[in-house]
Scaffold this active site. Structure first.
Site, PDB file in Angstrom:
ATOM      1  N   CYS A  31      -3.232   0.591   7.003  1.00  0.00           N
ATOM      2  CA  CYS A  31      -3.436  -0.301   8.179  1.00  0.00           C
ATOM      3  C   CYS A  31      -4.143   0.830   9.148  1.00  0.00           C
ATOM      4  O   CYS A  31      -5.069   0.477  10.043  1.00  0.00           O
ATOM      5  CB  CYS A  31      -2.123  -0.402   8.601  1.00  0.00           C
ATOM      6  SG  CYS A  31      -0.990  -1.070   7.563  1.00  0.00           S
TER       7      CYS A  31
ATOM      8  N   ASN B 297       0.684  -1.224   0.238  1.00  0.00           N
ATOM      9  CA  ASN B 297      -0.069   0.015   0.047  1.00  0.00           C
ATOM     10  C   ASN B 297       0.876   1.362   0.002  1.00  0.00           C
ATOM     11  O   ASN B 297       0.329   2.273  -0.387  1.00  0.00           O
ATOM     12  CB  ASN B 297      -0.981   0.029   1.065  1.00  0.00           C
ATOM     13  CG  ASN B 297      -0.479  -0.027   2.460  1.00  0.00           C
ATOM     14  OD1 ASN B 297       0.788  -0.270   2.706  1.00  0.00           O
ATOM     15  ND2 ASN B 297      -1.069   0.161   3.594  1.00  0.00           N
TER      16      ASN B 297
ATOM     17  N   GLU C 178     -10.240  -7.134   9.158  1.00  0.00           N
ATOM     18  CA  GLU C 178     -10.185  -5.993   8.489  1.00  0.00           C
ATOM     19  C   GLU C 178     -10.203  -6.235   7.002  1.00  0.00           C
ATOM     20  O   GLU C 178      -9.617  -6.906   6.461  1.00  0.00           O
ATOM     21  CB  GLU C 178      -8.698  -5.387   8.615  1.00  0.00           C
ATOM     22  CG  GLU C 178      -7.509  -5.916   8.052  1.00  0.00           C
ATOM     23  CD  GLU C 178      -6.192  -5.248   8.486  1.00  0.00           C
ATOM     24  OE1 GLU C 178      -6.202  -3.995   8.746  1.00  0.00           O
ATOM     25  OE2 GLU C 178      -5.302  -6.074   8.750  1.00  0.00           O
TER      26      GLU C 178
ATOM     27  N   GLU D 245       4.914  -4.002  11.788  1.00  0.00           N
ATOM     28  CA  GLU D 245       3.857  -3.236  11.754  1.00  0.00           C
ATOM     29  C   GLU D 245       2.584  -3.956  10.909  1.00  0.00           C
ATOM     30  O   GLU D 245       2.860  -4.023   9.719  1.00  0.00           O
ATOM     31  CB  GLU D 245       3.786  -1.729  11.181  1.00  0.00           C
ATOM     32  CG  GLU D 245       2.801  -0.800  11.809  1.00  0.00           C
ATOM     33  CD  GLU D 245       1.730  -0.594  10.705  1.00  0.00           C
ATOM     34  OE1 GLU D 245       0.700  -0.883  10.464  1.00  0.00           O
ATOM     35  OE2 GLU D 245       2.284  -0.078   9.723  1.00  0.00           O
TER      36      GLU D 245
HETATM   37  O1  G3P Z   1       1.150   0.841   7.405  1.00  0.00           O
HETATM   38  C1  G3P Z   1       0.725   2.150   7.718  1.00  0.00           C
HETATM   39  C2  G3P Z   1      -0.114   2.696   6.402  1.00  0.00           C
HETATM   40  O2  G3P Z   1      -1.085   1.705   6.116  1.00  0.00           O
HETATM   41  C3  G3P Z   1      -0.854   3.821   7.047  1.00  0.00           C
HETATM   42  O3  G3P Z   1      -0.243   4.946   6.931  1.00  0.00           O
HETATM   43  O4  G3P Z   1       0.145   7.294   6.376  1.00  0.00           O
HETATM   44  O5  G3P Z   1      -2.088   5.871   5.560  1.00  0.00           O
HETATM   45  O6  G3P Z   1      -1.641   6.396   8.145  1.00  0.00           O
HETATM   46  P1  G3P Z   1      -0.814   6.369   6.747  1.00  0.00           P
END
Ligand code: G3P
Length: 478
Positions: free
Chosen positions: A287, A158, A380, A253
């Site tokens: 995430c 992602n 999820e 993570e």
């Molecule tokens: O893995 C973290 C990502 O999915 C979220 O990052 O910057 O979209 O909050 P962000």
């Protein structure tokens, strides 16, 4: 046209001896967009060896010189934002504008690593012995931070570029070398990003990027004796890695099921805007996406109405057109999301929009009256579906949030700061956002998950510290 992108090691682009490749399917067209080398275990062994050798020299390179090279790489990366963003559009169907943002954010992240690194690595500690009982002032202890060695970085699809540099930047400034294993979707964007480091002139062997099939080199990499640290972002694979990895520091993570708790006194327009941004940006494939809304019954109707009005305005279509909702990354992902929607349907959730799918493209969907027996209440989706659970007390909301296996982030909307703080303290997540959707950035903020959401803490400062070890030298006076 049959071209297979080469992998990178010893400062050169190479073909794998396997003669095999891995296809990258464009999520929008569902045809092969690019191909990358399917590296062999033997090639991984060689890569590990050259990373090990290069690291020794790099650790001796003055910190300011390491920082200078990182600044250079950051500038080159930003110059190349257009072609890299184009890969993101084609490989992971990220909207064109967001793809550019990802590359620019990555350049900024690298520069920040350089700046932060020279500060925090430029300082050590000095301790004296007579503070501990029984000791005279006869021992002086000097501490400094030393690199771990070879860092294995595995970013997810992602944010293939941003979550790669969030590992590469801290690793390099701290004096480590790097083996990068990009996700299959996003691999070509990663290779382009690596080329920017190449152009910046880093020493040969310091940065390596191997591509290939997880089944062939996945475990081989993560269990490799040459690896001194693993930084992984992704899904369930992370749990498997943590069980198999050797005695090396892990930074993980993994998933999240970020809850959005909405109290009666919340600004519902603000909440609705944040559910849209938090739940639907990049089609929910983050995430930190809002993955369940827990709203007080008395304001639920009003909130659902406001969110629905905004869902209706979301543009659905190809990433090239900067649509808000774009095809999800793979057919299997789309099938999984569809499974969650069907399960919710059977169990009686209210579909605020009709379920619609074409290929990997799934239309945004708000599910009201979701109950705990539905899979969508806990799993999820990593897709554009947001479930709403109506609650009758704050405790009920906190209970649902804490019953999850995940504990990445969460958010609470209220105009009562005291309640917000109490709820934040009660939520078992790595971060709680007050009056805004969950998000990882700004990239120097600490970023961590509790429970199945991860190990350790990220964010620039924490990652630099995590990728070092303390070394002490004790001077013994007569
Ligand atoms: O893995 C973290 C990502 O999915 C979220 O990052 O910057 O979209 O909050 P962000």
């Amino acid at each position: 046209d049959g071209e297979v992108f080469k992998y990178y090691t010893e400062g050169e682009w190479k073909k794998s001896a396997s003669g095999k490749s891995v296809a990258i399917i464009n999520p929008t067209t569902r045809t092969t967009q690019y191909k990358v080398q399917a590296c062999t275990q033997e090639e991984v062994n060689k890569v590990m060896e050259s990373a090990k050798v290069a690291q020794k020299q790099w650790a001796k390179t003055p910190l300011w010189k390491r920082a200078e090279l990182l600044h250079k790489a950051a500038a080159i990366l930003k110059e190349h934002k257009a072609p890299i963003a184009e890969c993101l559009v084609k490989e992971i169907a990220k909207p064109a504008k967001d793809s550019v943002t990802e590359v620019v954010r990555s350049g900024d992240l690298i520069s920040y690593c350089a700046e932060e690194g020279v500060r925090i690595l430029g300082e050590g500690k000095f301790l004296v012995s007579d503070s501990f009982p029984g000791n005279e002032r006869t021992k002086y202890c000097l501490t400094s931070k030393i690199p771990l060695g070879v860092v294995l970085a595995i970013p997810p699809f992602n944010y293939p570029v941003n979550l790669a540099v969030s590992k590469i930047g801290p690793a390099l400034i701290a004096g480590n070398s790097l083996v990068l294993k990009p996700p299959t979707q996003g691999a070509v964007a990663c290779l382009h990003m690596v080329q920017c480091f190449h152009l910046a002139g880093f020493p040969k062997g310091l940065i390596n990027c191997v591509t290939g099939k997880g089944s062939e080199i996945g475990d081989f990499l993560t269990m490799h004796p040459g690896v001194n640290c693993i930084s992984f972002t992704g899904g369930d694979t992370g749990v498997a890695i943590s069980k198999k990895a050797g005695m090396v520091p892990l930074q993980m993570e993994l998933g999240g099921k970020d809850a959005c708790i909405v109290l009666e006194d919340a600004d519902l327009d603000l909440v609705a805007a944040n559910i849209i941004k938090g739940g639907f940006s990049y089609s929910g494939q983050r995430c930190t996406a809002v993955k369940v809304v827990l709203v007080m019954e008395s304001v639920a109707d009003a909130l659902v109405e406001k969110v629905n009005a905004k869902v209706a305005k979301l543009k659905v279509g190809p990433p090239e057109d900067n649509c808000d909702i774009t095809p999800v990354v793979s057919e299997s992902s789309a099938n999984f999301i569809e499974g969650l929607a069907k399960d919710a349907k059977t169990k009686g959730a209210t579909f605020c929009q009709e379920y619609k799918r074409e290929g990997n493209l799934i239309w945004p969907l708000l599910l009201d009256n979701v109950r705990p027996d539905m899979r969508i209440a806990w799993e999820e989706p990593f897709g554009p579906i947001v479930p709403v659970i109506r609650i009758n007390s704050i405790e009920e909301g906190i209970h649902h949030c804490n019953a999850s296996n995940f504990g990445l982030q969460g958010c609470v909307f209220t105009s009562d700061i005291n309640k917000a703080i109490l709820i934040s303290d009660a939520m078992e997540t790595g971060t709680v956002q007050i009056n805004s959707a969950p998000a990882r950035g700004p990239d120097h903020f600490p970023f961590q998950g509790l429970k199945d959401s991860g190990i350790g803490s990220q964010g620039i400062t924490n990652s630099i510290n995590m990728m070092t070890k303390i070394k002490s030298t004790v001077i013994n006076l007569p």
